[in-house]
Design an enzyme around this catalytic site. Structure first.
Site, PDB file in Angstrom:
ATOM      1  N   HIS A  17     -12.968  55.704 -33.515  1.00 59.87           N
ATOM      2  CA  HIS A  17     -13.157  55.976 -32.092  1.00 59.87           C
ATOM      3  C   HIS A  17     -11.814  55.797 -31.406  1.00 59.87           C
ATOM      4  O   HIS A  17     -11.233  54.713 -31.422  1.00 59.87           O
ATOM      5  CB  HIS A  17     -14.192  55.044 -31.472  1.00 59.87           C
ATOM      6  N   LEU A  48       4.090  50.403 -32.540  1.00 64.01           N
ATOM      7  CA  LEU A  48       4.529  51.786 -32.377  1.00 64.01           C
ATOM      8  C   LEU A  48       4.003  52.641 -33.524  1.00 64.01           C
ATOM      9  O   LEU A  48       3.913  52.190 -34.668  1.00 64.01           O
ATOM     10  CB  LEU A  48       6.060  51.858 -32.341  1.00 64.01           C
ATOM     11  N   GLN A  83      -2.231  53.579 -38.691  1.00 62.62           N
ATOM     12  CA  GLN A  83      -0.926  53.897 -38.112  1.00 62.62           C
ATOM     13  C   GLN A  83      -0.416  55.241 -38.620  1.00 62.62           C
ATOM     14  O   GLN A  83       0.096  56.063 -37.843  1.00 62.62           O
ATOM     15  CB  GLN A  83       0.080  52.798 -38.441  1.00 62.62           C
TER      16      GLN A  83
END
Length: 406
Positions: A17, A48, A83
């Site tokens: 989600h 990041l 990531q």
């Protein structure tokens, strides 16, 4: 620029989600980006986005974990497949023209990522988060959803994680089965025999409520968890308390007597609005109900035009000629007073042969009691009415056809 996007993809513990914001470095989104990096919180350390180690994405993207990162296993999921998925999705969005390449240096993205603590399949974590991120980016850039889409879906959508569906009356007509009984076993038999149809509403009739209390609504909920359940309280006074009691027992609607004072009715209707349930104003024995309705500042969601059963029975016993149908009055006028979302229900001696007349007169809800609950074949009796109604609203709807048109 200040855009917002959202997407949910996948299933199981690996479900993804994504919530995200797209903005300018020099705008409020840019300030939020820096604040998130500078103000760390335990278990929710932003990171990041990178395509690979030592290669951050452009536009600069900050990933914010939604679920607390409690251990190295949790960290591996967010710093690994999640990531990578976000970084690749952002890069591909630029390559595919979803995000404008010429603005890549000036834009920033803040992306909230959900990783279930029990997720274990890294490939699925990657796949679902990649798809959800790119879809959320596209939706943000295209302004999806439109307000018309939201209004069209607000009453028919079901959340996959919630575990149940909240039924809303968004596509009349409906058949309301009035359980005017005083026997639990008979109630259970009838509910179990009813067809599993969206168009059926279940009413906890006044006799049931009087004998077993408003808690009978919860009992019905145990038998039909997704049903639309009406508590026929015929509230005359202390409406706020009675409406709250019904709502606490998970009633979807509560019936209020139109014989009450304007103040009592408005307090009950207001409480129903506050509790998020439908208010039904029962006009049994109310004279000049159109005039009374017009005076109300807080209008009910549904007006019920109800023939008095005791009067009908007395006429039958005397051999007097009964009226052909409930005296509904001007249904269109009532709807005009209620507004665009107002519904009108009719009750009292309605039989299948009168269904066409009721529907053609503008009735949205047909309330039936004795014909169904007194039948030896409850299912067949209910089908006698349902066959005169359209199919359930979402019968032909495919789960994968709910969102963007292509």
């Amino acid at each position: 620029m200040y855009l917002i996007g959202e997407a949910l993809i996948g299933n199981g513990n690996e479900i993804a989600h994504i919530d995200l914001v797209i903005g300018d470095k020099n705008g409020p989104a840019g300030a939020a980006f820096v604040n998130n990096m500078a103000n760390l919180s335990l278990g929710h350390t932003p990171l990041l986005s990178v395509v690979r180690p030592n290669l951050m994405t452009k536009p600069a993207t900050l990933i914010v974990p939604k679920v607390s990162v409690r251990c190295l296993d949790d960290a591996n999921k967010i710093f690994g497949p999640a990531q990578a998925a976000v970084g690749r999705a952002v890069a591909d969005a630029v390559a595919e023209g979803i995000l404008p390449k010429e603005n890549a240096e000036d834009m920033i993205l803040i992306i909230s990522v959900f990783i279930h603590p029990e997720a274990s399949d890294f490939r699925k974590i990657y796949q679902y988060n990649y798809g959800a991120t790119k879809l959320a980016l596209r939706r943000a850039m295209e302004g999806y959803p439109s307000i018309d889409k939201v209004l069209a879906e607000k009453d028919r959508g079901a959340h996959p994680i919630m575990g149940f569906k909240v039924t809303r009356l968004w596509k009349p007509p409906y058949l309301q089965v009035a359980l005017d009984l005083d026997n639990l076993e008979e109630m259970e038999r009838i509910i179990d025999s009813l067809p599993d149809r969206e168009r059926i509403l279940i009413e906890a009739g006044t006799p049931l409520v009087k004998k077993f209390g408003v808690g009978i609504v919860s009992k019905i909920r145990e038998l039909k968890k997704d049903a639309f359940i009406i508590a026929d309280l015929k509230t005359l006074d202390v409406g706020r308390i009675e409406v709250k009691m019904a709502a606490d027992e998970t009633a979807d609607a509560v019936a209020i007597s139109g014989l009450g004072t304007q103040e009592s009715i408005e307090k009950a209707v207001h409480e129903a609005q506050k509790q998020g349930i439908y208010s039904i104003l029962d006009m049994m024995n109310v004279e000049n109900f159109t005039e009374k309705l017009e005076k109300l500042t807080y209008k009910p969601d549904i007006v019920l035009l109800h023939r008095n059963v005791d009067l009908e029975t007395m006429k039958a016993e005397r051999g007097e000629e009964q009226e052909a149908m409930t005296e509904w009055g001007n249904i269109n006028k009532i709807k005009e007073i209620l507004g665009n979302c107002g519904l009108v229900a009719v009750a009292g001696g309605v039989v299948p042969g009168k269904m066409d007349q009721a529907l053609e007169s503008g009735a949205d809800i047909i309330v039936v009691g004795r014909y169904i609950i007194g039948s030896r074949d409850v299912r067949r009796a209910a089908e006698d009415f349902l066959e005169k109604m359209p199919q359930d609203p979402d019968t032909m709807r495919l789960a994968m056809d709910e969102d963007e048109s292509i």
